[in-house]
Motif scaffolding. Structure first.
Motif, mmCIF file in Angstrom:
data_model
loop_
_atom_site.group_PDB
_atom_site.id
_atom_site.type_symbol
_atom_site.label_atom_id
_atom_site.label_comp_id
_atom_site.label_asym_id
_atom_site.label_seq_id
_atom_site.Cartn_x
_atom_site.Cartn_y
_atom_site.Cartn_z
ATOM 1 N N UNK A 168 -41.296 4.839 -25.671
ATOM 2 C CA UNK A 168 -42.276 4.349 -24.683
ATOM 3 C C UNK A 168 -41.654 3.426 -23.635
ATOM 4 N N UNK A 169 -40.331 3.275 -23.674
ATOM 5 C CA UNK A 169 -39.652 2.369 -22.739
ATOM 6 C C UNK A 169 -38.970 3.139 -21.621
ATOM 7 N N UNK A 170 -39.231 2.713 -20.393
ATOM 8 C CA UNK A 170 -38.644 3.314 -19.193
ATOM 9 C C UNK A 170 -37.955 2.198 -18.412
ATOM 10 N N UNK A 171 -36.890 2.534 -17.717
ATOM 11 C CA UNK A 171 -36.233 1.554 -16.866
ATOM 12 C C UNK A 171 -35.748 2.224 -15.603
ATOM 13 N N UNK A 172 -35.880 1.525 -14.481
ATOM 14 C CA UNK A 172 -35.354 2.035 -13.207
ATOM 15 C C UNK A 172 -34.512 0.943 -12.557
ATOM 16 N N UNK A 173 -33.322 1.316 -12.091
ATOM 17 C CA UNK A 173 -32.452 0.350 -11.420
ATOM 18 C C UNK A 173 -32.967 0.054 -10.015
ATOM 19 N N UNK A 174 -33.576 1.051 -9.399
ATOM 20 C CA UNK A 174 -34.092 0.902 -8.030
ATOM 21 C C UNK A 174 -35.442 0.173 -8.045
ATOM 22 N N UNK A 175 -35.921 -0.145 -6.849
ATOM 23 C CA UNK A 175 -37.208 -0.828 -6.700
ATOM 24 C C UNK A 175 -38.250 0.183 -6.223
ATOM 25 N N UNK A 176 -39.056 0.759 -7.140
ATOM 26 C CA UNK A 176 -40.054 1.731 -6.693
ATOM 27 C C UNK A 176 -41.081 1.100 -5.747
ATOM 28 N N UNK A 177 -41.331 -0.194 -5.942
ATOM 29 C CA UNK A 177 -42.324 -0.876 -5.096
ATOM 30 C C UNK A 177 -41.852 -1.031 -3.652
ATOM 31 N N UNK A 178 -40.548 -0.799 -3.405
ATOM 32 C CA UNK A 178 -40.001 -0.899 -2.045
ATOM 33 C C UNK A 178 -39.452 0.440 -1.560
ATOM 34 N N UNK A 179 -39.767 1.514 -2.291
ATOM 35 C CA UNK A 179 -39.142 2.813 -2.024
ATOM 36 C C UNK A 179 -40.112 3.846 -1.464
ATOM 37 N N UNK A 180 -40.979 3.385 -0.567
ATOM 38 C CA UNK A 180 -41.838 4.278 0.204
ATOM 39 C C UNK A 180 -42.704 5.173 -0.691
ATOM 40 N N UNK A 181 -43.022 6.370 -0.199
ATOM 41 C CA UNK A 181 -43.975 7.234 -0.913
ATOM 42 C C UNK A 181 -43.399 7.756 -2.229
ATOM 43 N N UNK A 182 -42.083 7.995 -2.282
ATOM 44 C CA UNK A 182 -41.474 8.483 -3.532
ATOM 45 C C UNK A 182 -41.545 7.413 -4.617
ATOM 46 N N UNK A 183 -41.319 6.164 -4.250
ATOM 47 C CA UNK A 183 -41.438 5.064 -5.209
ATOM 48 C C UNK A 183 -42.868 4.906 -5.695
ATOM 49 N N UNK A 184 -43.827 5.049 -4.759
ATOM 50 C CA UNK A 184 -45.247 4.969 -5.127
ATOM 51 C C UNK A 184 -45.607 6.084 -6.100
ATOM 52 N N UNK A 185 -45.026 7.266 -5.892
ATOM 53 C CA UNK A 185 -45.295 8.412 -6.780
ATOM 54 C C UNK A 185 -44.781 8.118 -8.195
ATOM 55 N N UNK A 186 -43.603 7.500 -8.295
ATOM 56 C CA UNK A 186 -43.041 7.160 -9.605
ATOM 57 C C UNK A 186 -43.944 6.142 -10.321
ATOM 58 N N UNK A 187 -44.393 5.126 -9.584
ATOM 59 C CA UNK A 187 -45.312 4.152 -10.191
ATOM 60 C C UNK A 187 -46.597 4.824 -10.648
ATOM 61 N N UNK A 188 -47.151 5.679 -9.795
ATOM 62 C CA UNK A 188 -48.370 6.403 -10.140
ATOM 63 C C UNK A 188 -48.174 7.251 -11.387
ATOM 64 N N UNK A 189 -47.033 7.960 -11.469
ATOM 65 C CA UNK A 189 -46.731 8.767 -12.654
ATOM 66 C C UNK A 189 -46.649 7.898 -13.903
ATOM 67 N N UNK A 190 -46.038 6.726 -13.767
ATOM 68 C CA UNK A 190 -45.931 5.813 -14.909
ATOM 69 C C UNK A 190 -47.332 5.379 -15.372
ATOM 70 N N UNK A 191 -48.190 5.032 -14.424
ATOM 71 C CA UNK A 191 -49.534 4.592 -14.795
ATOM 72 C C UNK A 191 -50.350 5.729 -15.419
ATOM 73 N N UNK A 192 -49.999 6.960 -15.101
ATOM 74 C CA UNK A 192 -50.726 8.120 -15.646
ATOM 75 C C UNK A 192 -50.175 8.610 -16.974
ATOM 76 N N UNK A 193 -49.091 7.990 -17.462
ATOM 77 C CA UNK A 193 -48.556 8.394 -18.774
ATOM 78 C C UNK A 193 -49.595 8.129 -19.860
ATOM 79 N N UNK A 194 -49.637 8.991 -20.847
ATOM 80 C CA UNK A 194 -50.573 8.789 -21.958
ATOM 81 C C UNK A 194 -49.960 7.840 -22.992
#
Length: 194
Positions: A168-194
């Motif tokens: 259940x642990x994920x880590x990203x070296x980059x900053x999705x919160x500062x990475x435009x629409x692709x970063x937003x998509x990664x955050x959204x995918x994380x929030x949608x994980x079951x």
């Protein structure tokens, strides 16, 4: 959905909060173990130096709490590095979630790496809808070697892990919160994980 951003005095927390809000969600800042345990999703941010950040985690007892969490947890930048075994930065013992070490880039390249770089070899549900070689925003002098938990790589002097996953642990070296629409998509995918 209850999203908690771990607030331990070593994070770029506001930009993450704004990114969550842009997705139409709310995130609570907390260092309270009960509140963190009760979250549906947990974000573990980190900006700064590894040993002082780890000392802050220890002071609040969060160093023993985080590895025990059962819900999806996302470590960002230094947060991801602290989830590893050990960091060369300040000779810091990490949380040991990811079985890999963090080491410094050599003097052959400009350090820190600041700016946009590509992520590739994407292999996790958090990258659903994100293209290989998408650009992400990075700021770091230390990197995580490639390992069995690598779910994305980036090339800067060498290939290194720009994202990790174990259970259940994920880590990203980059900053999705500062990475435009692709970063937003990664955050959204994380929030949608079951």
């Amino acid at each position: 959905m209850k999203i908690v951003i771990i607030d331990y005095g070593a994070g770029n927390i506001q930009s993450i909060q704004f990114a969550v809000k842009r997705l139409g969600l709310n995130a609570v800042l907390s260092n309270d173990p009960e509140e963190i345990r009760s979250a549906d999703k947990v974000i573990f941010p980190g900006v700064g130096e590894a040993s002082s950040a780890m000392n802050k985690l220890k002071a609040s007892g969060l160093d023993s709490l985080i590895p025990q969490l059962k819900q999806p947890v996302l470590g960002i930048c230094l947060g991801m590095q602290l989830m590893c075994n050990w960091s060369e930065e300040g000779d810091t013992q990490g949380l040991g979630i990811f079985d890999v070490d963090v080491v410094k880039f050599s003097t052959r390249v400009k350090v820190p790496q600041i700016g946009w770089n590509q992520i590739s070899d994407l292999c996790s549900p958090i990258f659903k809808g994100v293209k290989d070689y998408e650009y992400m925003y990075l700021v770091h002098s230390f990197y995580v070697k490639e390992c069995k938990e690598t779910i994305a790589t980036t090339s800067y002097e060498l290939e290194y892990s720009s994202a990790l996953q174990k259970d259940n642990f994920y880590g990203v070296q980059f900053h999705p919160e500062k990475s435009s629409s692709a970063g937003a998509k990664i955050l959204s995918n994380f929030f949608n994980l079951l």
